[in-house]
Design a protein around this motif. Structure first.
Motif, PDB file in Angstrom:
ATOM      1  N   MET A  46       0.841  -1.190   0.000  1.00 43.01           N
ATOM      2  CA  MET A  46       0.000   0.000   0.000  1.00 43.01           C
ATOM      3  C   MET A  46       0.879   1.244   0.000  1.00 43.01           C
ATOM      4  N   LYS A  47       0.404   2.305  -0.632  1.00 44.87           N
ATOM      5  CA  LYS A  47       1.176   3.534  -0.730  1.00 44.87           C
ATOM      6  C   LYS A  47       1.332   4.194   0.642  1.00 44.87           C
ATOM      7  N   TYR A  48       2.519   4.773   0.856  1.00 51.22           N
ATOM      8  CA  TYR A  48       2.831   5.449   2.122  1.00 51.22           C
ATOM      9  C   TYR A  48       1.853   6.583   2.408  1.00 51.22           C
ATOM     10  N   VAL A  49       1.515   7.353   1.385  1.00 53.00           N
ATOM     11  CA  VAL A  49       0.629   8.500   1.577  1.00 53.00           C
ATOM     12  C   VAL A  49      -0.760   8.049   2.003  1.00 53.00           C
ATOM     13  N   ARG A  50      -1.199   6.870   1.554  1.00 50.23           N
ATOM     14  CA  ARG A  50      -2.511   6.360   1.946  1.00 50.23           C
ATOM     15  C   ARG A  50      -2.516   5.951   3.412  1.00 50.23           C
ATOM     16  N   LEU A  51      -1.443   5.324   3.846  1.00 49.16           N
ATOM     17  CA  LEU A  51      -1.373   4.880   5.240  1.00 49.16           C
ATOM     18  C   LEU A  51      -1.266   6.059   6.199  1.00 49.16           C
ATOM     19  N   MET A  52      -0.649   7.149   5.767  1.00 49.12           N
ATOM     20  CA  MET A  52      -0.467   8.314   6.629  1.00 49.12           C
ATOM     21  C   MET A  52      -1.645   9.279   6.591  1.00 49.12           C
ATOM     22  N   GLU A  53      -2.653   8.980   5.774  1.00 52.83           N
ATOM     23  CA  GLU A  53      -3.821   9.861   5.678  1.00 52.83           C
ATOM     24  C   GLU A  53      -4.584   9.869   6.999  1.00 52.83           C
ATOM     25  N   GLU A  54      -4.977  11.064   7.459  1.00 52.22           N
ATOM     26  CA  GLU A  54      -5.663  11.220   8.740  1.00 52.22           C
ATOM     27  C   GLU A  54      -7.130  11.577   8.535  1.00 52.22           C
ATOM     28  N   ASN A  55      -7.961  11.092   9.431  1.00 49.84           N
ATOM     29  CA  ASN A  55      -9.376  11.432   9.411  1.00 49.84           C
ATOM     30  C   ASN A  55      -9.547  12.926   9.684  1.00 49.84           C
ATOM     31  N   PRO A  56     -10.483  13.599   9.018  1.00 50.44           N
ATOM     32  CA  PRO A  56     -10.687  15.039   9.272  1.00 50.44           C
ATOM     33  C   PRO A  56     -10.988  15.359  10.731  1.00 50.44           C
ATOM     34  N   ALA A  57     -11.552  14.412  11.470  1.00 50.56           N
ATOM     35  CA  ALA A  57     -11.874  14.652  12.876  1.00 50.56           C
ATOM     36  C   ALA A  57     -10.691  14.379  13.805  1.00 50.56           C
ATOM     37  N   TYR A  58      -9.597  13.878  13.256  1.00 53.28           N
ATOM     38  CA  TYR A  58      -8.426  13.562  14.084  1.00 53.28           C
ATOM     39  C   TYR A  58      -7.632  14.830  14.352  1.00 53.28           C
ATOM     40  N   ASN A  59      -7.303  15.084  15.613  1.00 45.86           N
ATOM     41  CA  ASN A  59      -6.585  16.302  16.001  1.00 45.86           C
ATOM     42  C   ASN A  59      -5.439  15.915  16.936  1.00 45.86           C
ATOM     43  N   ARG A  60      -4.296  15.598  16.341  1.00 42.97           N
ATOM     44  CA  ARG A  60      -3.144  15.148  17.132  1.00 42.97           C
ATOM     45  C   ARG A  60      -2.661  16.231  18.097  1.00 42.97           C
ATOM     46  N   ALA A  61      -2.630  17.486  17.648  1.00 42.79           N
ATOM     47  CA  ALA A  61      -2.132  18.575  18.497  1.00 42.79           C
ATOM     48  C   ALA A  61      -2.980  18.714  19.765  1.00 42.79           C
ATOM     49  N   LEU A  62      -4.297  18.627  19.612  1.00 40.69           N
ATOM     50  CA  LEU A  62      -5.184  18.751  20.771  1.00 40.69           C
ATOM     51  C   LEU A  62      -4.998  17.580  21.734  1.00 40.69           C
ATOM     52  N   LEU A  63      -4.941  16.369  21.197  1.00 39.95           N
ATOM     53  CA  LEU A  63      -4.771  15.186  22.043  1.00 39.95           C
ATOM     54  C   LEU A  63      -3.432  15.217  22.766  1.00 39.95           C
ATOM     55  N   GLN A  64      -2.380  15.696  22.081  1.00 42.22           N
ATOM     56  CA  GLN A  64      -1.075  15.786  22.726  1.00 42.22           C
ATOM     57  C   GLN A  64      -1.079  16.849  23.824  1.00 42.22           C
ATOM     58  N   LYS A  65      -1.776  17.952  23.581  1.00 38.50           N
ATOM     59  CA  LYS A  65      -1.868  19.003  24.599  1.00 38.50           C
ATOM     60  C   LYS A  65      -2.573  18.487  25.844  1.00 38.50           C
ATOM     61  N   TYR A  66      -3.689  17.790  25.664  1.00 36.90           N
ATOM     62  CA  TYR A  66      -4.418  17.256  26.814  1.00 36.90           C
ATOM     63  C   TYR A  66      -3.595  16.206  27.548  1.00 36.90           C
ATOM     64  N   ALA A  67      -2.834  15.406  26.804  1.00 44.28           N
ATOM     65  CA  ALA A  67      -1.967  14.409  27.447  1.00 44.28           C
ATOM     66  C   ALA A  67      -0.885  15.087  28.284  1.00 44.28           C
ATOM     67  N   ASP A  68      -0.297  16.167  27.765  1.00 43.58           N
ATOM     68  CA  ASP A  68       0.737  16.900  28.510  1.00 43.58           C
ATOM     69  C   ASP A  68       0.159  17.513  29.780  1.00 43.58           C
ATOM     70  N   ILE A  69      -1.040  18.094  29.675  1.00 38.61           N
ATOM     71  CA  ILE A  69      -1.656  18.736  30.839  1.00 38.61           C
ATOM     72  C   ILE A  69      -1.978  17.706  31.908  1.00 38.61           C
ATOM     73  N   TYR A  70      -2.493  16.555  31.510  1.00 37.90           N
ATOM     74  CA  TYR A  70      -2.817  15.526  32.503  1.00 37.90           C
ATOM     75  C   TYR A  70      -1.555  14.971  33.163  1.00 37.90           C
ATOM     76  N   GLU A  71      -0.561  14.653  32.381  1.00 39.93           N
ATOM     77  CA  GLU A  71       0.659  14.059  32.932  1.00 39.93           C
ATOM     78  C   GLU A  71       1.416  15.058  33.807  1.00 39.93           C
ATOM     79  N   GLY A  72       1.478  16.335  33.369  1.00 39.95           N
ATOM     80  CA  GLY A  72       2.205  17.337  34.130  1.00 39.95           C
ATOM     81  C   GLY A  72       3.672  16.980  34.229  1.00 39.95           C
ATOM     82  N   GLY A  73       4.314  17.471  35.294  1.00 37.86           N
ATOM     83  CA  GLY A  73       5.701  17.101  35.551  1.00 37.86           C
ATOM     84  C   GLY A  73       6.625  17.367  34.391  1.00 37.86           C
ATOM     85  N   GLN A  74       7.590  16.454  34.217  1.00 39.23           N
ATOM     86  CA  GLN A  74       8.621  16.642  33.214  1.00 39.23           C
ATOM     87  C   GLN A  74       8.067  16.604  31.799  1.00 39.23           C
ATOM     88  N   GLN A  75       7.036  15.797  31.556  1.00 37.55           N
ATOM     89  CA  GLN A  75       6.463  15.731  30.208  1.00 37.55           C
ATOM     90  C   GLN A  75       5.914  17.093  29.798  1.00 37.55           C
TER      91      GLN A  75
END
Length: 304
Positions: free
Chosen positions: A1-30
């Motif tokens: 399968m083509k690399y670009v097809r595998l890396m395609e993201e759903n329009p509802a997917y928001n990595r930046a938001l999920l990473q921000k919430y993960a950082d806030i919950y973990e706190g500390g060094q992360q």
């Protein structure tokens, strides 16, 4: 399968938001490692001062404590598993009332890693409060290429193909998916990436990207290995590493857990937590700088 097809993201997917919430919950060094994303930098602040502010930044984690409080309150009473007959829906009873080695073992070790049922689902509930959605993959015994698919539920039981265990999947890992007419997951693409170091004598200069595509009939795993500084081209072909047919086809072996918008705790308190972070650090920096007041001299004004 083509690399670009595998890396395609759903329009509802928001990595930046999920990473921000993960950082806030973990706190500390992360959180502090990513402080430059969240600490407000004044206009034209010199680079040296900005770096010093980042070095001295601190984070008081209220959001993580709030999330854990709700999870602890809900699971203060131990959950139970009620078993029903598939044919009639009749309730047989709890695990203690039903003599079955699978259920007794599943209660004490539901993920094949020694995690008991309550601990596992409490952790999934925490992820829901953080990400709104959490997933559980029901890992079924895989069939070899020589084995035939079961033709009945009885055959599934006789061949031990129902001896499943659970695997937690976080929302940030699921980059693409689709739903059917009943709003049920039809398929999903789980992505992960990690560095490789085959032995102590080699350098950790390669990375492996892995995509696990799960549908209602099979699980396909695609893998790509390459140097850190050389990503594959968009039209590069990614080889298929494994193609595993499901032992119980026709159903997606994934449970989607989703909480309502009103109960999505971190979504409600994240902005307040970041505002508190910026206010406390700005006040602390101002007080810190006031300890090093510099004398200055104003010359006599030249008469006009």
């Amino acid at each position: 399968m083509k690399y670009v097809r595998l890396m395609e993201e759903n329009p509802a997917y928001n990595r930046a938001l999920l990473q921000k919430y993960a950082d806030i919950y973990e706190g500390g060094q992360q959180f502090l490692q990513n402080a430059s994303r969240y600490l407000v930098r004044p206009y034209r602040q010199p680079e040296e001062i900005w770096k010093e502010r980042l070095r001295r930044a601190y984070f008081i984690d209220y959001a993580g404590n709030i999330v854990d409080y709700f999870a602890s309150a809900l699971f203060s009473k131990h959950p139970t598993i009620q078993i029903r007959r598939r044919s009639t829906g009749e309730e047989i009873g709890g695990i203690s009332d039903y003599d079955d080695p699978f259920w007794s073992g599943f209660w004490t070790d539901c993920d094949d890693c020694g995690t008991d049922f309550q601990t596992f689902f409490q952790a999934r509930f925490v992820r829901m409060l953080i990400d709104e959605t959490a997933y559980i993959l029901i890992q079924q015994p895989s069939l070899s290429q020589e084995e035939d698919l079961p033709v009945s539920q009885r055959e599934v039981l006789e061949r031990g193909l129902n001896r499943s265990y659970l695997i937690p999947i976080d929302a940030i890992e699921v980059i693409d998916w689709d739903r059917n007419d009943r709003d049920e997951l039809h398929w999903m693409n789980i992505y992960c990436c990690h560095a490789l170091r085959p032995s102590i004598d080699s350098a950790r200069d390669k990375m492996r990207q892995e995509w696990t595509v799960i549908d209602r009939e099979r699980t396909r795993i695609f893998e790509a290995e390459h140097p850190h500084d050389k990503m594959p081209e968009d039209d590069a072909e990614v080889p298929l590493a494994e193609d595993i047919p499901h032992s119980n086809p026709g159903r997606l072996p994934v449970i989607e857990l989703r909480i309502s918008k009103g109960l999505w705790v971190l979504n409600k308190i994240a902005s307040l937590q970041l505002e508190h972070f910026n206010q406390t650090n700005a006040t602390s920096w101002a007080r810190y700088m006031s300890h090093f007041a510099m004398m200055w001299v104003r010359s006599k004004k030249t008469p006009q």
